[in-house]
Design an enzyme around this catalytic site. Structure first.
Site, PDB file in Angstrom:
ATOM      1  N   GLY A 189       0.718  -1.199   0.071  1.00  0.00           N
ATOM      2  CA  GLY A 189      -0.074  -0.052  -0.059  1.00  0.00           C
ATOM      3  C   GLY A 189       0.803   1.300   0.012  1.00  0.00           C
ATOM      4  O   GLY A 189       0.324   2.354   0.347  1.00  0.00           O
ATOM      5  N   SER A 190       2.206   1.227  -0.518  1.00  0.00           N
ATOM      6  CA  SER A 190       2.840   2.512  -0.527  1.00  0.00           C
ATOM      7  C   SER A 190       2.034   3.398  -1.709  1.00  0.00           C
ATOM      8  O   SER A 190       2.021   4.833  -1.419  1.00  0.00           O
ATOM      9  CB  SER A 190       4.054   2.288  -0.948  1.00  0.00           C
ATOM     10  N   ASN A 191       1.733   2.932  -2.836  1.00  0.00           N
ATOM     11  CA  ASN A 191       0.879   3.774  -3.632  1.00  0.00           C
ATOM     12  C   ASN A 191      -0.248   4.355  -2.989  1.00  0.00           C
ATOM     13  O   ASN A 191      -0.833   5.551  -3.104  1.00  0.00           O
ATOM     14  CB  ASN A 191       0.617   2.992  -5.026  1.00  0.00           C
TER      15      ASN A 191
ATOM     16  N   MET B 227      -3.956  -7.185  -6.792  1.00  0.00           N
ATOM     17  CA  MET B 227      -3.397  -8.329  -7.393  1.00  0.00           C
ATOM     18  C   MET B 227      -4.371  -9.392  -7.647  1.00  0.00           C
ATOM     19  O   MET B 227      -4.176 -10.410  -7.518  1.00  0.00           O
ATOM     20  CB  MET B 227      -2.348  -8.929  -6.466  1.00  0.00           C
ATOM     21  N   ARG B 228      -5.470  -9.035  -8.002  1.00  0.00           N
ATOM     22  CA  ARG B 228      -6.654  -9.993  -8.543  1.00  0.00           C
ATOM     23  C   ARG B 228      -6.671  -9.710  -9.955  1.00  0.00           C
ATOM     24  O   ARG B 228      -6.749  -8.538 -10.435  1.00  0.00           O
ATOM     25  CB  ARG B 228      -7.684  -9.916  -7.896  1.00  0.00           C
TER      26      ARG B 228
ATOM     27  N   ASN C 129      -5.432   1.743 -13.523  1.00  0.00           N
ATOM     28  CA  ASN C 129      -4.317   0.964 -13.070  1.00  0.00           C
ATOM     29  C   ASN C 129      -2.852   1.506 -13.055  1.00  0.00           C
ATOM     30  O   ASN C 129      -2.614   2.319 -14.109  1.00  0.00           O
ATOM     31  CB  ASN C 129      -4.351  -0.604 -13.378  1.00  0.00           C
TER      32      ASN C 129
ATOM     33  N   HIS D  72       1.181   0.137 -13.518  1.00  0.00           N
ATOM     34  CA  HIS D  72       1.914  -1.284 -13.950  1.00  0.00           C
ATOM     35  C   HIS D  72       3.286  -0.651 -13.854  1.00  0.00           C
ATOM     36  O   HIS D  72       3.874   0.187 -14.570  1.00  0.00           O
ATOM     37  CB  HIS D  72       1.307  -1.525 -15.145  1.00  0.00           C
TER      38      HIS D  72
HETATM   39  C1  GRF Z   1       3.327  -1.254  -7.576  1.00  0.00           C
HETATM   40  O1  GRF Z   1       4.842  -1.407  -8.009  1.00  0.00           O
HETATM   41  C2  GRF Z   1       2.161  -1.063  -8.987  1.00  0.00           C
HETATM   42  O2  GRF Z   1       2.961  -0.751 -10.057  1.00  0.00           O
HETATM   43  C3  GRF Z   1       2.017  -2.602  -8.971  1.00  0.00           C
HETATM   44  O3  GRF Z   1       2.040  -2.969  -7.576  1.00  0.00           O
HETATM   45  C4  GRF Z   1       2.992  -2.263  -7.059  1.00  0.00           C
HETATM   46  C5  GRF Z   1       2.327  -1.982  -5.507  1.00  0.00           C
HETATM   47  O4  GRF Z   1       2.882  -1.449  -4.712  1.00  0.00           O
HETATM   48  N1  GRF Z   1       0.682  -2.914  -9.591  1.00  0.00           N
HETATM   49  P1  GRF Z   1       2.569  -0.713  -3.238  1.00  0.00           P
HETATM   50  O5  GRF Z   1       1.553  -1.633  -2.486  1.00  0.00           O
HETATM   51  O6  GRF Z   1       1.613   0.278  -3.628  1.00  0.00           O
HETATM   52  O7  GRF Z   1       3.723  -0.520  -2.262  1.00  0.00           O
END
Ligand code: GRF
Length: 187
Positions: free
Chosen positions: A12-14, A88-89, A104, A106
């Site tokens: 969940g860093s994003n 991740m689904r 999304n 990626h």
């Molecule tokens: C990110 O690198 C994103 O590009 C990919 O999953 C990762 C999620 O990282 N789809 P986080 O959980 O946001 O740290």
């Protein structure tokens, strides 16, 4: 005021970065949804005052029945934009036909390296550049229309340095794209 819902599965860093970075006068994070009851992102979101709903995919008999529940929850929130951030689904048409306003992020230069483990495969390839893509979610995995993309030279980065660069770009790029979509594109 526009609103978003964020879907995530892990660190969940994003997720955290988006919650911290969107302009609260213009955009509300209505809630976050995870399929993973053990996701570290759950506490990160709650600590920032965002409600987290857990829809554990292991409790559903099929991808379609999980997606139907996801659609119900997303619809309830009335969000202007659905933001996948490390979700991740693999989504079925039950989701992608119902929810058209989903984006999304990626960790590769799509259409190269679709699917799982993309950053590792991009790092290990002989390509001299790598990057990050934000795209619309469509029925085919990592294949919707590209909204924005950034690339960088791999140089002699080791894998940790490479991942740090990917995350830096993601954290700069995703909130900016989300704000642009919500404020300039009239969605
Ligand atoms: C990110 O690198 C994103 O590009 C990919 O999953 C990762 C999620 O990282 N789809 P986080 O959980 O946001 O740290």
């Amino acid at each position: 005021m526009k609103s978003i819902v964020i879907l995530f599965s892990g660190e969940g860093s994003n997720l955290e970065n988006i919650i911290r970075s969107v302009d609260p006068k213009l955009v509300k994070v209505s809630k976050a949804i995870t399929n993973n009851p053990a996701a570290p992102g759950i506490n990160r979101a709650r600590a920032l005052g965002v409600e987290v709903e857990i829809i554990d995919h292991t409790l559903f008999p099929s991808r379609e029945s999980f997606d139907a529940e996801l659609v119900k929850s997303v619809r309830k929130s009335n969000a202007d934009l659905v933001v996948l951030a490390g979700f991740m689904r693999i989504l079925t048409p039950v989701f992608t036909d119902a929810i058209r306003n989903a984006v999304n992020i990626h960790p590769s230069l799509l259409p190269m390296f679709k699917g799982a483990d993309a950053a590792r495969r991009s790092f290990e390839s002989s390509m001299k550049v790598a990057g990050v893509t934000v795209h619309w979610v469509s029925a085919e995995l990592d294949s919707g229309e590209i909204i924005d993309q950034r690339c960088f030279y791999k140089g002699n980065l080791d894998f940790d340095g490479f991942m740090k660069r990917i995350k830096e770009i993601e954290h700069e790029m995703y909130p900016r794209v989300i704000m642009d979509l919500l404020t300039k594109r009239e969605i």
